[in-house]
Design a protein around this motif. Structure first.
Motif, PDB file in Angstrom:
ATOM      1  N   ILE A 168       0.770  -1.279  -0.029  1.00 52.32           N
ATOM      2  CA  ILE A 168       0.005   0.182  -0.042  1.00 52.32           C
ATOM      3  C   ILE A 168       0.987   1.079  -0.052  1.00 52.32           C
ATOM      4  CG2 ILE A 168      -1.655   1.298   1.401  1.00 52.32           C
ATOM      5  CD1 ILE A 168      -2.835  -1.132  -0.303  1.00 52.32           C
ATOM      6  N   ARG A 169       2.140   1.132   0.827  1.00 52.82           N
ATOM      7  CA  ARG A 169       2.911   2.408   0.765  1.00 52.82           C
ATOM      8  C   ARG A 169       3.472   2.650  -0.679  1.00 52.82           C
ATOM      9  NH1 ARG A 169       6.125   1.646   6.622  1.00 52.82           N
ATOM     10  NH2 ARG A 169       4.619   2.395   7.733  1.00 52.82           N
ATOM     11  N   ILE A 170       3.732   1.499  -1.248  1.00 60.69           N
ATOM     12  CA  ILE A 170       4.212   1.796  -2.657  1.00 60.69           C
ATOM     13  C   ILE A 170       3.051   2.338  -3.690  1.00 60.69           C
ATOM     14  CG2 ILE A 170       5.054   0.118  -4.766  1.00 60.69           C
ATOM     15  CD1 ILE A 170       6.344  -1.537  -2.762  1.00 60.69           C
ATOM     16  N   LEU A 171       1.990   1.873  -3.293  1.00 60.06           N
ATOM     17  CA  LEU A 171       0.861   2.649  -4.290  1.00 60.06           C
ATOM     18  C   LEU A 171       0.650   3.772  -3.872  1.00 60.06           C
ATOM     19  CD1 LEU A 171      -1.956  -0.146  -4.164  1.00 60.06           C
ATOM     20  CD2 LEU A 171      -0.245   0.106  -6.003  1.00 60.06           C
ATOM     21  N   SER A 172       1.015   4.263  -2.472  1.00 60.32           N
ATOM     22  CA  SER A 172       0.861   5.537  -2.163  1.00 60.32           C
ATOM     23  C   SER A 172       1.895   6.436  -3.193  1.00 60.32           C
ATOM     24  CB  SER A 172       1.085   5.756  -0.763  1.00 60.32           C
ATOM     25  OG  SER A 172       1.085   6.979  -0.131  1.00 60.32           O
ATOM     26  N   ILE A 173       3.272   6.105  -3.007  1.00 67.77           N
ATOM     27  CA  ILE A 173       4.384   6.741  -3.690  1.00 67.77           C
ATOM     28  C   ILE A 173       3.872   7.106  -5.250  1.00 67.77           C
ATOM     29  CG2 ILE A 173       5.797   4.865  -4.003  1.00 67.77           C
ATOM     30  CD1 ILE A 173       6.765   8.684  -3.294  1.00 67.77           C
ATOM     31  N   ILE A 174       3.417   6.049  -5.757  1.00 71.67           N
ATOM     32  CA  ILE A 174       2.845   6.098  -7.227  1.00 71.67           C
ATOM     33  C   ILE A 174       1.874   7.365  -7.591  1.00 71.67           C
ATOM     34  CG2 ILE A 174       1.750   4.834  -9.056  1.00 71.67           C
ATOM     35  CD1 ILE A 174       3.038   2.064  -7.924  1.00 71.67           C
ATOM     36  N   VAL A 175       0.953   7.241  -6.415  1.00 68.20           N
ATOM     37  CA  VAL A 175      -0.182   8.348  -6.466  1.00 68.20           C
ATOM     38  C   VAL A 175       0.646   9.679  -6.412  1.00 68.20           C
ATOM     39  CG1 VAL A 175      -2.007   9.375  -5.203  1.00 68.20           C
ATOM     40  CG2 VAL A 175      -1.894   6.860  -5.793  1.00 68.20           C
ATOM     41  N   LYS A 176       1.555   9.875  -5.309  1.00 72.88           N
ATOM     42  CA  LYS A 176       2.165  11.093  -5.173  1.00 72.88           C
ATOM     43  C   LYS A 176       3.262  11.612  -6.499  1.00 72.88           C
ATOM     44  CE  LYS A 176       0.397  11.445  -1.177  1.00 72.88           C
ATOM     45  NZ  LYS A 176      -0.730  12.343  -0.872  1.00 72.88           N
ATOM     46  N   LEU A 177       3.677  10.651  -6.993  1.00 73.23           N
ATOM     47  CA  LEU A 177       4.440  10.944  -8.127  1.00 73.23           C
ATOM     48  C   LEU A 177       3.754  11.223  -9.233  1.00 73.23           C
ATOM     49  CD1 LEU A 177       7.168   8.033  -7.852  1.00 73.23           C
ATOM     50  CD2 LEU A 177       7.621  10.360  -7.582  1.00 73.23           C
ATOM     51  N   PHE A 178       2.478  10.557  -9.665  1.00 73.77           N
ATOM     52  CA  PHE A 178       1.602  10.701 -10.809  1.00 73.77           C
ATOM     53  C   PHE A 178       1.146  12.179 -10.680  1.00 73.77           C
ATOM     54  CE2 PHE A 178      -2.239  10.260 -13.387  1.00 73.77           C
ATOM     55  CZ  PHE A 178      -1.844   9.208 -14.302  1.00 73.77           C
ATOM     56  N   SER A 179       0.899  12.452  -9.667  1.00 72.69           N
ATOM     57  CA  SER A 179       0.147  14.018  -9.453  1.00 72.69           C
ATOM     58  C   SER A 179       1.031  15.036  -9.589  1.00 72.69           C
ATOM     59  CB  SER A 179      -0.589  13.949  -8.162  1.00 72.69           C
ATOM     60  OG  SER A 179      -1.532  13.043  -8.025  1.00 72.69           O
ATOM     61  N   ILE A 180       2.280  14.899  -9.670  1.00 68.82           N
ATOM     62  CA  ILE A 180       3.325  15.891  -9.662  1.00 68.82           C
ATOM     63  C   ILE A 180       3.360  16.835 -10.838  1.00 68.82           C
ATOM     64  CG2 ILE A 180       5.970  16.559  -9.592  1.00 68.82           C
ATOM     65  CD1 ILE A 180       6.374  14.217  -7.950  1.00 68.82           C
ATOM     66  N   SER A 181       3.373  16.166 -12.244  1.00 71.07           N
ATOM     67  CA  SER A 181       3.180  16.525 -13.457  1.00 71.07           C
ATOM     68  C   SER A 181       2.939  15.934 -14.518  1.00 71.07           C
ATOM     69  CB  SER A 181       4.786  17.306 -13.832  1.00 71.07           C
ATOM     70  OG  SER A 181       5.702  16.272 -14.124  1.00 71.07           O
ATOM     71  N   CYS A 182       2.552  16.423 -15.703  1.00 68.77           N
ATOM     72  CA  CYS A 182       2.326  15.426 -16.971  1.00 68.77           C
ATOM     73  C   CYS A 182       3.482  14.365 -17.125  1.00 68.77           C
ATOM     74  CB  CYS A 182       1.802  16.355 -17.991  1.00 68.77           C
ATOM     75  SG  CYS A 182       1.355  15.283 -19.349  1.00 68.77           S
ATOM     76  N   SER A 183       4.607  14.907 -17.010  1.00 70.26           N
ATOM     77  CA  SER A 183       5.944  14.135 -17.533  1.00 70.26           C
ATOM     78  C   SER A 183       5.948  12.888 -16.600  1.00 70.26           C
ATOM     79  CB  SER A 183       7.199  15.200 -17.868  1.00 70.26           C
ATOM     80  OG  SER A 183       7.291  15.764 -16.349  1.00 70.26           O
ATOM     81  N   VAL A 184       5.775  13.460 -15.323  1.00 69.96           N
ATOM     82  CA  VAL A 184       6.020  12.270 -14.252  1.00 69.96           C
ATOM     83  C   VAL A 184       4.860  11.372 -14.292  1.00 69.96           C
ATOM     84  CG1 VAL A 184       6.136  11.866 -11.908  1.00 69.96           C
ATOM     85  CG2 VAL A 184       7.304  13.858 -12.545  1.00 69.96           C
ATOM     86  N   ALA A 185       3.724  11.535 -14.489  1.00 71.31           N
ATOM     87  CA  ALA A 185       2.279  10.829 -14.912  1.00 71.31           C
ATOM     88  C   ALA A 185       2.697   9.970 -16.208  1.00 71.31           C
ATOM     89  CB  ALA A 185       1.222  11.761 -15.046  1.00 71.31           C
ATOM     90  N   THR A 186       3.278  10.483 -17.011  1.00 78.31           N
ATOM     91  CA  THR A 186       3.754   9.373 -18.217  1.00 78.31           C
ATOM     92  C   THR A 186       4.899   8.674 -17.903  1.00 78.31           C
ATOM     93  OG1 THR A 186       3.260  11.439 -19.618  1.00 78.31           O
ATOM     94  CG2 THR A 186       4.423   9.582 -20.627  1.00 78.31           C
ATOM     95  N   ALA A 187       5.794   8.842 -17.363  1.00 80.83           N
ATOM     96  CA  ALA A 187       6.769   8.159 -16.629  1.00 80.83           C
ATOM     97  C   ALA A 187       6.218   7.022 -15.845  1.00 80.83           C
ATOM     98  CB  ALA A 187       7.851   8.792 -16.016  1.00 80.83           C
ATOM     99  N   VAL A 188       5.311   7.381 -15.164  1.00 80.73           N
ATOM    100  CA  VAL A 188       4.814   6.272 -14.090  1.00 80.73           C
ATOM    101  C   VAL A 188       3.926   5.207 -14.953  1.00 80.73           C
ATOM    102  CG1 VAL A 188       3.099   5.964 -12.610  1.00 80.73           C
ATOM    103  CG2 VAL A 188       4.602   7.654 -12.083  1.00 80.73           C
TER     104      VAL A 188
END
Length: 456
Positions: free
Chosen positions: A117-137
């Motif tokens: 669940i903590r790994i999913l949490s960091i994915i959510v936080k990273l995804f919300s930073i910017s479009c480029s980070v969301a694309t990388a995720v």
């Protein structure tokens, strides 16, 4: 100054590296915070990130995220987010060669439920930073981890936590086009239709599905049959729960409101052969189940355009005609007989329902048939122009907004030719000028009285 900072930064690295691997959670937490502070104060972000990469701090931060206590995990999450905010940091988390994001996937495969669940949490936080980070995720296939957790029926709490995090992810502005290209929507539809799944999970799945389709951008990605399948699934669940006042029913009604928030979604809801919108309209004026009625009033308000821009409120001709027909049909089947009677019954109820009624009325009076109905009922006009009826700030503002909407609709309506309607328009304009809040009546100030003193 820059060279001093670089040497100072390099001098700290062995200590931070050791701190991230310490047995003490307090020391690990402080080391995570040190990374965050160094990145915040870095004059050369590229050099700072390069140093972090050279000392392999990112894998240690991930370990702290997964294995640390709550404080350490939070501090690690903060540090990783700061790394991802720069293009250089993004290449550390998602390198083109090597393990890269595989570390997260490998850790998820071997971690406890809390770690996953903590790994999913960091994915959510990273995804919300910017479009480029969301694309990388997305390109790293990390979103598949959500599917794995949601599909796992062995641990309901973990599945629910994954759904909660997915709901948070869906609220990101970059989520719609990415998630709708995946198989997540079909997975959510399967969950909603599965009667063996806990109702709490079905409720959350319905809300996430609605949130996914609450943006106009969604309809550029998804095809109509997929939306129809979701509507069919929700429709079947509402039929099964017809006699029950459950949280699941309210969630599914709310999901319909989210879908109907856009023109495309509202048009589909009203023109679908499934007659899904009839459920919402029926429940909006059913006082037997207060929770479902309130959810339905809010949903119907969204479908009618309460959350859309002024030039987007009206739907296509077929949808508008269907909306009118459904409202009149529901009114005819009720003791109220007319749409104005239905709206009045809502405005006579307790404050929370009445506020939802203001919102619905404000959206509906854009339509001439509804404006005529509202103006034909003097009691509705009396309620929306009564400054004393509401006791809360929100209630006062919603009542005033409704008053403004009716007044504005009347100002361009041919109904003004009628003398009675013209009088109503003046009453509404006066109420609009007074504003939303109850004005205090002017009271005369106390005047001192001078009298001759009594003598003994």
């Amino acid at each position: 100054m820059l060279m001093f900072y670089i040497f100072f930064f390099l001098g700290l690295m062995p200590f931070i590296q050791a701190g991230l691997q310490a047995n003490s959670q307090t020391i690990r937490c402080l080391a995570c915070k040190a990374v965050s502070n160094l990145l915040e104060n870095a004059e050369d972000m590229e050099a700072a990130v390069q140093t972090i990469e050279e000392h392999k701090l990112y894998p240690l931060l991930i370990n702290c995220l997964v294995d640390g206590n709550e404080q350490t995990s939070t501090a690690s999450l903060d540090a990783i987010k700061k790394i991802a905010h720069s293009p250089e940091g993004l290449s550390v988390i998602f390198p083109t060669h090597g393990e890269g994001s595989n570390q997260l996937k490998n850790l998820a495969a071997n971690s406890s439920s809390l770690g996953r669940i903590r790994i999913l949490s960091i994915i959510v936080k990273l995804f919300s930073i910017s479009c480029s980070v969301a694309t990388a995720v997305n390109d790293s296939n990390l979103l598949n981890l959500f599917e794995v957790e949601i599909k796992d029926s062995r641990d309901m709490l973990t599945s629910l936590s994954a759904l909660e995090l997915l709901y948070e992810l869906v609220e990101s502005p970059y989520s719609t086009t990415v998630l709708l290209k995946s198989t997540l929507l079909q997975l959510l539809i399967d969950m909603i239709s599965n009667s063996t799944v806990d109702s709490v999970l079905r409720s959350r799945a319905a809300l996430i599905s609605g949130r996914l389709l609450s943006s106009a951008d969604a309809y550029a990605v998804i095809d109509e049959p997929s939306v129809t399948t979701l509507l069919l699934t929700i429709n079947e669940r509402l039929k099964l729960l017809d006699e029950q006042n459950t949280d699941e029913s309210e969630s599914e009604i709310e999901a319909l409101g989210l879908i109907g928030a856009t023109n495309q979604g509202a048009n589909l809801l009203l023109t679908s052969t499934l007659n899904v919108a009839r459920h919402v309209i029926d429940l909006s004026f059913d006082r037997q189940c207060r929770g479902k009625q309130l959810a339905a009033l809010l949903a119907l308000g969204s479908i009618c355009g309460a959350d859309r821009l002024e030039d987007k409120i009206m739907l296509n001709n077929r949808a508008e005609e269907q909306l009118r027909s459904l409202v009149y049909a529901v009114a005819a089947d009720s003791p109220k007989l007319t749409p104005s009677g239905l709206l009045l019954s809502v405005l006579r109820q307790e404050p929370e329902v009445r506020i939802a009624g203001y919102r619905l009325t404000a959206a509906m009076v854009v339509r001439q048939w509804c404006l005529r109905e509202v103006c034909s009922n003097q009691e509705i006009i009396s309620i929306v122009t009564d400054q004393k009826i509401e006791a809360t700030k929100n209630g006062m503002e919603m009542r005033h907004d409704c008053c403004v909407a009716i007044s504005k609709a009347l100002s361009t309506s041919p109904l003004l030719c009628d003398a009675t309607i013209a009088g109503i328009a003046e009453k509404l304009q006066e109420a609009v000028r007074r504003g939303p809040y109850l004005a205090k009546k002017h009271t005369e100030e106390a005047q001192p009285i001078v009298v001759t003193a009594e003598r003994f």
